[in-house]
Design an enzyme around this catalytic site. Sequence first.
Site, PDB file in Angstrom:
ATOM      1  N   GLU A  26      21.976 -22.059  15.943  1.00 36.73           N
ATOM      2  CA  GLU A  26      23.835 -22.560  15.774  1.00 36.73           C
ATOM      3  C   GLU A  26      23.705 -24.160  15.811  1.00 36.73           C
ATOM      4  O   GLU A  26      24.503 -24.668  16.710  1.00 36.73           O
ATOM      5  CB  GLU A  26      24.288 -21.824  17.004  1.00 36.73           C
ATOM      6  CG  GLU A  26      24.179 -20.348  17.035  1.00 36.73           C
ATOM      7  CD  GLU A  26      25.357 -19.808  17.990  1.00 36.73           C
ATOM      8  OE1 GLU A  26      25.832 -20.491  18.941  1.00 36.73           O
ATOM      9  OE2 GLU A  26      25.250 -18.529  17.966  1.00 36.73           O
ATOM     10  N   ASP A  41      23.431 -22.945  26.130  1.00 39.54           N
ATOM     11  CA  ASP A  41      24.078 -22.054  27.137  1.00 39.54           C
ATOM     12  C   ASP A  41      22.822 -21.650  28.267  1.00 39.54           C
ATOM     13  O   ASP A  41      22.874 -20.417  28.161  1.00 39.54           O
ATOM     14  CB  ASP A  41      24.738 -20.827  26.520  1.00 39.54           C
ATOM     15  CG  ASP A  41      25.348 -20.222  27.303  1.00 39.54           C
ATOM     16  OD1 ASP A  41      26.010 -20.574  28.461  1.00 39.54           O
ATOM     17  OD2 ASP A  41      25.333 -18.770  27.242  1.00 39.54           O
ATOM     18  N   TYR A  51      29.974 -12.722  17.758  1.00 32.59           N
ATOM     19  CA  TYR A  51      30.388 -11.972  19.189  1.00 32.59           C
ATOM     20  C   TYR A  51      31.701 -11.431  18.787  1.00 32.59           C
ATOM     21  O   TYR A  51      32.632 -11.986  19.335  1.00 32.59           O
ATOM     22  CB  TYR A  51      30.377 -12.902  19.937  1.00 32.59           C
ATOM     23  CG  TYR A  51      29.091 -13.567  20.492  1.00 32.59           C
ATOM     24  CD1 TYR A  51      28.349 -12.500  21.586  1.00 32.59           C
ATOM     25  CD2 TYR A  51      28.200 -14.407  19.877  1.00 32.59           C
ATOM     26  CE1 TYR A  51      27.231 -13.064  22.089  1.00 32.59           C
ATOM     27  CE2 TYR A  51      26.803 -14.511  20.388  1.00 32.59           C
ATOM     28  CZ  TYR A  51      26.420 -13.898  21.280  1.00 32.59           C
ATOM     29  OH  TYR A  51      25.219 -14.105  21.725  1.00 32.59           O
ATOM     30  N   GLU A  69      21.956 -12.114  16.984  1.00 31.74           N
ATOM     31  CA  GLU A  69      22.686 -12.137  18.235  1.00 31.74           C
ATOM     32  C   GLU A  69      23.968 -11.123  18.080  1.00 31.74           C
ATOM     33  O   GLU A  69      24.787 -11.343  17.307  1.00 31.74           O
ATOM     34  CB  GLU A  69      22.967 -13.608  19.063  1.00 31.74           C
ATOM     35  CG  GLU A  69      22.018 -14.367  19.312  1.00 31.74           C
ATOM     36  CD  GLU A  69      22.174 -15.707  19.971  1.00 31.74           C
ATOM     37  OE1 GLU A  69      23.559 -15.656  20.623  1.00 31.74           O
ATOM     38  OE2 GLU A  69      21.627 -16.623  19.866  1.00 31.74           O
TER      39      GLU A  69
END
Length: 652
Positions: free
Chosen positions: A451, A207, A504, A540
């Site tokens: 990830e 990303d 998230y 994160e």
Amino acid sequence: MLRGLAGAWAVLGPLLWGCGLALLQGGMLYPRESRSRERKELDGLWRFRADFSQNRRQGFEQQWYRTPLRESGPSLDMPVPSSFNDVGQDGRLRSFVGWVWYEREATLPQRWTEDLGTRVVLRIGSAHYYAIVWVNGVHVAEHEGGHLPFEADISKLVQSGPLSSCRITIAINNTLSPHTLPPGTILYKTDTSKYPKGYFVQNTNFDFFNYAGLHRTVLLYTTPTTYIDDITVTTDVDQDTGLVNYQIVVQGSEHFQLEVCLLDEEGRVVAKGTGGRGQLRVPSAHLWWPYLMHEHPAYLYSLEVKLTAQTAAGFVSDFYTLPVGIRTVAVTESQFRINGKPFYFHGVNKHEDADIRGKGFDWPLLVKDFNLLHWLGANAFRTSHYPYAEEVMQLCDRYGIVVIDESPGVGIVLAQSFSNVSLQHHLEVMEEMVRRDKNHPAVVMWSVANEPASFLKPAGYYFKTLIAHTKALDPSRPVTFVTNSNYEADLAVPYVDVICVNSYYSWYHDYGHMEVIQLQLATQFESWYKTYQKPIIQSEYGAETITGFHEDPPLMFSEEYQKGLLEQYHVVLDQKRKEYVVGELIWNFADFMTDQSPQRAIGNRKGIFTRQRQPKSAAFLLRERYWKLANETKYHGSAVKSQCVGNSPFTF
Ligand code: GCB
């Protein structure tokens, strides 16, 4: 280190021989000036041409490296260091995939071209992604990987006859494949009713924008022909005595002497040694501390190495000075320890990213970012998702900012990206990264990936091998990778020292529902800890936020939502940090550019600062939290001095 390497071979020898990997040849010391070494930076404007031909190979077919680039056709001025993507007005260049060509002339001092006892080296700090280098039309180097330096000894070329300048041509290809790091794929769109002939796009599973070009300094430097090629330092502490183990590699001659001298910050000699390997003992050593843990943090000694060699031309000397921080790092079941004290990472994830220059190195931006880290009270960052410039690491050493040094292993999700071809390349990248960054006291842990699809079957073998190799290369630091897989499915976490988890909640899952965060986060931590009994870092968490969007009650994308989400995370982090959670790193320090997609409004907006480094509301929230955490970190019985809690920059 020698012991480390010997150990590495004992454990991994058969494995590495099995996949045909040899340890890297040669060192990659940062090019420092010294009494025997000069450097000449080649930053500034280069000639540039993107190869827009259908197969992108016109440059090779017409051998653009043989003559000045301007003779090949239209060329542009291109700044170095910089990504090429955002400096122009041509949309085709912004999204260009394929070969681009850089060129510049360098004028060399007479001595460099006439003194055969001088070795002239061309060093490229970062060329993303694959690079081929020619000097005066002669091929001198090739390198795969966009985030680590490479070099070519060009002495013979520049010393072969009367010459006052040399032409450096660098062809760079930003095409990613399932075996590159990061991986990517080229997708040809063959439906001629929708796409023109030969139409293709590059897809990635990460990303951030795949900026390309010469991202860091290109320079020439010299050494004598017999020279200090590599230095490896590891440190330990015995009571109050600092132990500095060194190993030095010399190239060019077998007949040499080495003297080493360790100086304190006042320039006083505190220890001396001779030979290529040894241990220096420093009584009452000043340890290297993170900046919020000690009144005199980031203490750096200087290791002065002097090589004297006998050559056909007489005696030559080479000098190299390496900054050395004496510190220890250890991991227990529930703690991360620096110098024997528990360390809590309260920091950020960053990107090398800014307007116009993309991933190009920029001193003002760098200093601004460090000032913001200090303003925030951040004591650590992760080099998400690739190794950063060497100058960044040097400032971390000097300022006492702790680093989790991450490889470009981001987006490893395709089955092909777990193949032996990919693994071998990943092992080599770890070697390059450890070789470059091994002597930085600020680097306390290696992260081999971000990830990956660590739930896929081949991930177990892949990460077992990769992590074992990294540990063998550097037994002095813990190793991790960053997971977003389910704790029951993850096949790679058994091999890490510290579990780094990204999540998230109420952003990608249960979006809009901040009320579920506490429960979900607590479950996350408890599940991982119960399974592995290893310390955990929330590596994160965050929310997309467009600066200036305000909604109360909070709605997604507003500054209030970002703050609210963070606050929910902090409630659980405050409980679990008393047990086994050893860190929290916000995603992200600043907004950054990504590929275009319906999910991204001109890049990723999860920064607590804008891309121009202005604070969003969440930055003030984190600032309060981080300085509170800093003040809780009592060291030697005293809290962090209150005057630190101002806007003062790092001081020496
Ligand atoms: C992640 C990735 C990071 C992304 C972030 C996001 O998990 O590690 O590279 O930018 O999420 O914002 O989606």
